[in-house]
Design a protein around this motif. Sequence first.
Motif, PDB file in Angstrom:
ATOM      1  N   ARG A 250     -58.780 -26.611   4.059  1.00 28.83           N
ATOM      2  CA  ARG A 250     -59.849 -25.618   3.925  1.00 28.83           C
ATOM      3  C   ARG A 250     -60.950 -25.874   4.959  1.00 28.83           C
ATOM      4  N   ARG A 251     -61.361 -27.137   5.106  1.00 27.76           N
ATOM      5  CA  ARG A 251     -62.398 -27.473   6.089  1.00 27.76           C
ATOM      6  C   ARG A 251     -61.908 -27.189   7.504  1.00 27.76           C
ATOM      7  N   GLU A 252     -60.648 -27.478   7.766  1.00 25.74           N
ATOM      8  CA  GLU A 252     -60.069 -27.235   9.077  1.00 25.74           C
ATOM      9  C   GLU A 252     -60.164 -25.755   9.454  1.00 25.74           C
ATOM     10  N   GLU A 253     -59.855 -24.879   8.516  1.00 21.71           N
ATOM     11  CA  GLU A 253     -59.940 -23.445   8.782  1.00 21.71           C
ATOM     12  C   GLU A 253     -61.393 -23.034   9.025  1.00 21.71           C
ATOM     13  N   GLU A 254     -62.318 -23.598   8.273  1.00 22.85           N
ATOM     14  CA  GLU A 254     -63.732 -23.317   8.493  1.00 22.85           C
ATOM     15  C   GLU A 254     -64.168 -23.766   9.883  1.00 22.85           C
ATOM     16  N   TRP A 255     -63.726 -24.965  10.271  1.00 25.12           N
ATOM     17  CA  TRP A 255     -64.089 -25.505  11.581  1.00 25.12           C
ATOM     18  C   TRP A 255     -63.505 -24.657  12.705  1.00 25.12           C
ATOM     19  N   ALA A 256     -62.289 -24.157  12.506  1.00 26.20           N
ATOM     20  CA  ALA A 256     -61.670 -23.311  13.523  1.00 26.20           C
ATOM     21  C   ALA A 256     -62.504 -22.040  13.719  1.00 26.20           C
ATOM     22  N   TYR A 257     -62.905 -21.414  12.628  1.00 27.28           N
ATOM     23  CA  TYR A 257     -63.731 -20.209  12.710  1.00 27.28           C
ATOM     24  C   TYR A 257     -65.066 -20.519  13.385  1.00 27.28           C
ATOM     25  N   GLU A 258     -65.703 -21.613  12.942  1.00 25.88           N
ATOM     26  CA  GLU A 258     -66.996 -22.002  13.509  1.00 25.88           C
ATOM     27  C   GLU A 258     -66.867 -22.293  15.011  1.00 25.88           C
ATOM     28  N   SER A 259     -65.806 -22.971  15.398  1.00 29.73           N
ATOM     29  CA  SER A 259     -65.591 -23.302  16.807  1.00 29.73           C
ATOM     30  C   SER A 259     -65.362 -22.056  17.645  1.00 29.73           C
ATOM     31  N   ALA A 260     -64.576 -21.120  17.106  1.00 32.64           N
ATOM     32  CA  ALA A 260     -64.321 -19.872  17.827  1.00 32.64           C
ATOM     33  C   ALA A 260     -65.605 -19.068  18.003  1.00 32.64           C
ATOM     34  N   GLN A 261     -66.429 -19.030  16.966  1.00 31.81           N
ATOM     35  CA  GLN A 261     -67.692 -18.298  17.061  1.00 31.81           C
ATOM     36  C   GLN A 261     -68.607 -18.941  18.095  1.00 31.81           C
TER      37      GLN A 261
END
Length: 273
Positions: A250-261
Amino acid sequence: MEWGISTFTYPWAFGIPGYLPRKTLTLPELVERAVVLGARAVQIAHNVPLHTVTREELEAVKDLARRNHILLEVGTIGVEKESLLEYLDLAEFLDSRLVRTILDEPGKELPLEEAIARIQEVLPFFSARGVFLAVENHDRRTTEEFRKLFAAIPDPYLRFCFDTANSLGAFENPREVLREFSSRTINVHLKDVDVFRPSHGLGFIIEGRPLGKGRLGINWVFAALANTEGVTYIIELLTPFFGSVEETVRREEEWAYESAQFLKSFLGGGAKT
């Protein structure tokens, strides 16, 4: 300039030995995530070995990427001739312009001279088919070794894949590594990390962070490659374990979104670090 995500953006979701999620991410789902994030490229690395993927799934991935205008990139590990030729075929099938690899394999450290000889043998097959072989800076491999590699093989189809964090494993400054090989770089793995002391105060820990939340930053990467054409930038994550596989995924998916933004904001002129 294109940016994208990788199977190493979501290594926990794809499954790490001993830490398998209830349901592993699939390659079509990775392409779908790229579309949602606004990415233009997807790199499939050695944590999802393409030679083990069924032809049907490969065709599904290729079709999905083509319909969504996503550039696919192929990755493997090692410089064994038969394996590289197999991945050259996979690259052609998936319309990947490159095969990214690492000189060593797990538990097998190859002498530099042997790695050079193997690449010299296989590279003519790549150049004849218009596919680049991109060798990544990985852990123990030093600037001096890559300098010798590129001096021995000046062929323009041998290129450099630069990972912003990996040279820390060789105790080298990533900025100096990129500066040395900027003209040979074709692919970049954008990672960010923090450095801190453990609670007992002895030593240091290097731990992954979302892009923009660590100490590496990315401005220097784009500055160093401002005059290098055709580079793709791939977000990768070193997400630490958060107590359970499910929470870590779950954190990994959040980090991916945050990194892309963060990356999109940076490229749009809204972030400088």
